[in-house]
Design a protein around this motif. Sequence first.
Motif, PDB file in Angstrom:
ATOM      1  N   GLU A   1      58.411   6.758  10.597  1.00  0.00           N
ATOM      2  CA  GLU A   1      59.369   7.845  10.795  1.00  0.00           C
ATOM      3  C   GLU A   1      59.026   8.668  12.036  1.00  0.00           C
ATOM      4  OE1 GLU A   1      62.269   9.019   8.450  1.00  0.00           O
ATOM      5  OE2 GLU A   1      62.018   6.866   8.783  1.00  0.00           O
ATOM      6  N   PHE A   2      57.752   8.879  12.262  1.00  0.00           N
ATOM      7  CA  PHE A   2      57.312   9.642  13.435  1.00  0.00           C
ATOM      8  C   PHE A   2      57.806   8.978  14.713  1.00  0.00           C
ATOM      9  CE2 PHE A   2      54.313  10.487  16.845  1.00  0.00           C
ATOM     10  CZ  PHE A   2      54.146  11.863  16.781  1.00  0.00           C
ATOM     11  N   PHE A   3      57.604   7.681  14.825  1.00  0.00           N
ATOM     12  CA  PHE A   3      58.003   6.983  16.047  1.00  0.00           C
ATOM     13  C   PHE A   3      59.512   6.782  16.121  1.00  0.00           C
ATOM     14  CE2 PHE A   3      53.494   5.746  15.918  1.00  0.00           C
ATOM     15  CZ  PHE A   3      53.149   6.079  17.221  1.00  0.00           C
ATOM     16  N   ALA A   4      60.146   6.580  14.967  1.00  0.00           N
ATOM     17  CA  ALA A   4      61.592   6.341  14.971  1.00  0.00           C
ATOM     18  C   ALA A   4      62.381   7.577  15.353  1.00  0.00           C
ATOM     19  CB  ALA A   4      62.041   5.844  13.601  1.00  0.00           C
ATOM     20  N   SER A   5      61.777   8.755  15.205  1.00  0.00           N
ATOM     21  CA  SER A   5      62.445  10.004  15.600  1.00  0.00           C
ATOM     22  C   SER A   5      62.341  10.143  17.115  1.00  0.00           C
ATOM     23  CB  SER A   5      61.799  11.197  14.893  1.00  0.00           C
ATOM     24  OG  SER A   5      61.888  11.055  13.496  1.00  0.00           O
ATOM     25  N   ALA A   6      63.136   9.363  17.801  1.00  0.00           N
ATOM     26  CA  ALA A   6      63.039   9.283  19.263  1.00  0.00           C
ATOM     27  C   ALA A   6      64.429   9.388  19.876  1.00  0.00           C
ATOM     28  CB  ALA A   6      62.392   7.961  19.671  1.00  0.00           C
ATOM     29  N   SER A   7      64.471   9.816  21.085  1.00  0.00           N
ATOM     30  CA  SER A   7      65.733   9.817  21.829  1.00  0.00           C
ATOM     31  C   SER A   7      65.465   9.291  23.235  1.00  0.00           C
ATOM     32  CB  SER A   7      66.352  11.219  21.880  1.00  0.00           C
ATOM     33  OG  SER A   7      65.537  12.101  22.636  1.00  0.00           O
ATOM     34  N   PHE A   8      66.535   8.845  23.878  1.00  0.00           N
ATOM     35  CA  PHE A   8      66.414   8.153  25.164  1.00  0.00           C
ATOM     36  C   PHE A   8      67.250   8.871  26.225  1.00  0.00           C
ATOM     37  CE2 PHE A   8      65.822   5.173  21.720  1.00  0.00           C
ATOM     38  CZ  PHE A   8      64.670   4.490  22.086  1.00  0.00           C
TER      39      PHE A   8
ATOM     40  N   ILE B   1      59.682  11.347  21.952  1.00  0.00           N
ATOM     41  CA  ILE B   1      59.215  10.710  20.718  1.00  0.00           C
ATOM     42  C   ILE B   1      58.415  11.716  19.887  1.00  0.00           C
ATOM     43  CG2 ILE B   1      56.956   9.820  21.430  1.00  0.00           C
ATOM     44  CD1 ILE B   1      58.011   7.040  20.370  1.00  0.00           C
ATOM     45  N   GLY B   2      58.369  11.511  18.576  1.00  0.00           N
ATOM     46  CA  GLY B   2      57.721  12.472  17.697  1.00  0.00           C
ATOM     47  C   GLY B   2      58.560  13.708  17.487  1.00  0.00           C
ATOM     48  N   LEU B   3      59.887  13.583  17.657  1.00  0.00           N
ATOM     49  CA  LEU B   3      60.786  14.713  17.479  1.00  0.00           C
ATOM     50  C   LEU B   3      60.956  15.048  15.997  1.00  0.00           C
ATOM     51  CD1 LEU B   3      63.570  13.609  19.994  1.00  0.00           C
ATOM     52  CD2 LEU B   3      61.836  15.379  20.359  1.00  0.00           C
ATOM     53  N   PRO B   4      61.459  16.231  15.681  1.00  0.00           N
ATOM     54  CA  PRO B   4      61.783  16.523  14.288  1.00  0.00           C
ATOM     55  C   PRO B   4      62.741  15.470  13.734  1.00  0.00           C
ATOM     56  CG  PRO B   4      61.890  18.519  15.602  1.00  0.00           C
ATOM     57  CD  PRO B   4      61.708  17.391  16.579  1.00  0.00           C
ATOM     58  N   ALA B   5      62.471  15.003  12.540  1.00  0.00           N
ATOM     59  CA  ALA B   5      63.267  13.931  11.935  1.00  0.00           C
ATOM     60  C   ALA B   5      64.552  14.517  11.359  1.00  0.00           C
ATOM     61  CB  ALA B   5      62.459  13.222  10.860  1.00  0.00           C
ATOM     62  N   GLN B   6      65.539  14.688  12.226  1.00  0.00           N
ATOM     63  CA  GLN B   6      66.797  15.310  11.801  1.00  0.00           C
ATOM     64  C   GLN B   6      67.473  14.510  10.691  1.00  0.00           C
ATOM     65  OE1 GLN B   6      69.341  16.088  15.185  1.00  0.00           O
ATOM     66  NE2 GLN B   6      67.613  16.676  16.482  1.00  0.00           N
ATOM     67  N   HIS B   7      67.320  13.200  10.723  1.00  0.00           N
ATOM     68  CA  HIS B   7      67.981  12.366   9.716  1.00  0.00           C
ATOM     69  C   HIS B   7      67.353  12.521   8.335  1.00  0.00           C
ATOM     70  CE1 HIS B   7      64.562  10.068  11.228  1.00  0.00           C
ATOM     71  NE2 HIS B   7      64.610   9.313  10.135  1.00  0.00           N
ATOM     72  N   ARG B   8      66.199  13.225   8.260  1.00  0.00           N
ATOM     73  CA  ARG B   8      65.564  13.488   6.965  1.00  0.00           C
ATOM     74  C   ARG B   8      65.744  14.940   6.521  1.00  0.00           C
ATOM     75  NH1 ARG B   8      65.250   8.684   4.707  1.00  0.00           N
ATOM     76  NH2 ARG B   8      64.260   7.164   6.087  1.00  0.00           N
ATOM     77  N   ALA B   9      66.479  15.725   7.307  1.00  0.00           N
ATOM     78  CA  ALA B   9      66.610  17.149   7.000  1.00  0.00           C
ATOM     79  C   ALA B   9      67.270  17.379   5.645  1.00  0.00           C
ATOM     80  CB  ALA B   9      67.408  17.850   8.102  1.00  0.00           C
TER      81      ALA B   9
ATOM     82  N   GLY C   1      58.578  17.385  19.808  1.00  0.00           N
ATOM     83  CA  GLY C   1      57.737  16.221  20.087  1.00  0.00           C
ATOM     84  C   GLY C   1      57.199  16.343  21.501  1.00  0.00           C
ATOM     85  N   PHE C   2      57.172  15.259  22.193  1.00  0.00           N
ATOM     86  CA  PHE C   2      56.773  15.312  23.596  1.00  0.00           C
ATOM     87  C   PHE C   2      57.524  14.249  24.372  1.00  0.00           C
ATOM     88  CE2 PHE C   2      53.879  12.680  21.257  1.00  0.00           C
ATOM     89  CZ  PHE C   2      53.725  11.544  22.038  1.00  0.00           C
ATOM     90  N   SER C   3      57.590  14.426  25.664  1.00  0.00           N
ATOM     91  CA  SER C   3      58.386  13.566  26.530  1.00  0.00           C
ATOM     92  C   SER C   3      57.500  12.659  27.363  1.00  0.00           C
ATOM     93  CB  SER C   3      59.258  14.409  27.464  1.00  0.00           C
ATOM     94  OG  SER C   3      60.169  15.198  26.737  1.00  0.00           O
ATOM     95  N   LEU C   4      57.953  11.425  27.519  1.00  0.00           N
ATOM     96  CA  LEU C   4      57.304  10.465  28.404  1.00  0.00           C
ATOM     97  C   LEU C   4      58.278  10.132  29.527  1.00  0.00           C
ATOM     98  CD1 LEU C   4      55.788   8.042  25.726  1.00  0.00           C
ATOM     99  CD2 LEU C   4      54.667   9.969  26.855  1.00  0.00           C
TER     100      LEU C   4
END
Length: 545
Positions: free
Chosen positions: A172-179, A187-195, A288-291
Amino acid sequence: MSTSEVLDRISGAITMVFARLFASLLLTFAFLGTVPARADWYEASSDHFVIYADDSEKDIRRYAQNLERFHAAMELLTKRKVEKPSPSNRVVIFAVGSQRDIRKLSASKSRYVAGFYLPRAGASRAFVQDIRHKSGYPDFSTIVLLHEYAHHYLISGSRFGMPRWLNEGAAEFFASASFPSNGGIQIGLPAQHRANELFNSADVSIYELLDHELYERNRGKRHDAFYGRSWLLYHYLIFNQDRMGQLDKYQAEMFSGLSSLEAGKKAFGDLDQLEKELRSYLRKRMSGFSLTPEMLPIGEVTLRKLPKGEAEMMPVRIRSQRGVDEETAAELLEDARKIAVKYPSDAGVLSALSEAEYDAGNDAEAIAAADAAIAIEPARTNPYVQKGYALFRMARDAEDKKAAIDLAMKPFSQLNQIENNHPLPLIYYYRSFVQRGIKPPENAKHALERAAQLAPFDKGLWMRAAMMQLQEGKIAIARDSLRPIANDPHGGKRAERVKNIIALLDKTEEGTVITSRDLAATAPVAQVSVPAVPGEDNDEGGAEE
């Protein structure tokens, strides 16, 4: 906290693989009529993925690039590289249809199904909805795919099975990502889909997270917050400075032999206090943090527009590779043959026809279709696989078994020449001795173990390798091979039976030869059986999120 500190902390936290086996799902024949009829199908090929979708070339390319960036981000964050898969051992993704279509294909009654994944040596398949690019937080179908690939990636790095909360929390930590459009990744964003589940579903306590048996005893029929709470605990342990290193210690305590709950008490301290902190953390602003793109180098993505015949065969191929039973195999073959009559010179069509013929039990016809496909396109791998499957099945009843098996090995030997690290030739080389009733030589044993190393996600293959190791008296090695299967929270009865085997091994002296007959004579281990080999009704299942 600096990016380097976060990277170091995550690298320490993910020291082992989070194993997962996905529960078996049945195919529904109705899927053929639900695949949207569009003009063009494309195949996107990259280092770690093959994607099939009837979508625009631009969207498919972007989808493949984002997935490769996700893989690169996991490599960067975990500071571990996994062996680049051979072409046939990549994850093949079919991005087709709506969530309703995916539910039909999975045959699941759950309304939450948005995709599922089948982990198999040389044939890992993911089935997700149509490509849906969104700015900001991704579509749920994309999140499901990222979650499943996180499992796939992490299990490729180690053989230690971890507790379910850690398994799912990491995914879940890694899947909470945006591009972002700049080519980076957040990556490591708040898991909005689990809110919604975190705030409205049945709660799961810290004790239930750490003690899976307690969780199973207490869980009801309604949807609970297990996934959300697993993510919350993992996220908190990664980002809270006061608890830096505790996740490391927790894993180390488990590796030393403590239960998950005891390891948690030793690493995290007062669990009631941790529970209070988690409740407070849930209501705080998280990030989370940005790469940047420069941190995520990826290889080339190549696109191929499928010829008309191969495109028309795609619904058949999707259902076939999902898995069929006797009834649906016969029905599917009718569709495959009708298309093959229209496109007799299309290697992709003939390859799919060969698979459909094999699934329907028609070995001679499967071989003929495979030979025709190979004659047109010798580098295409699936026809060699289907021909090998059919010849091995025919060898069962052959009068001259040695000659029949020697013949059956030829397509796998040819496949090995094309793709040296394809796991199936290695598996069938070992099997060629077993089926003759001959003790496999050392190089055949090494071949089977090498195949398992190439496909760490295939639990059935690891069961077969462990059985071989037990027959050699390699008790410690076999125990290591079996432990991730026993620890798999989705393993069901198989996991329980494997736990019984390990309990037996714990009392067995190294060097003691143990056969399947020995295990069958030891209750309650008697129900354990060696799984089928690939190509012979070995339907490892998938699971939805």
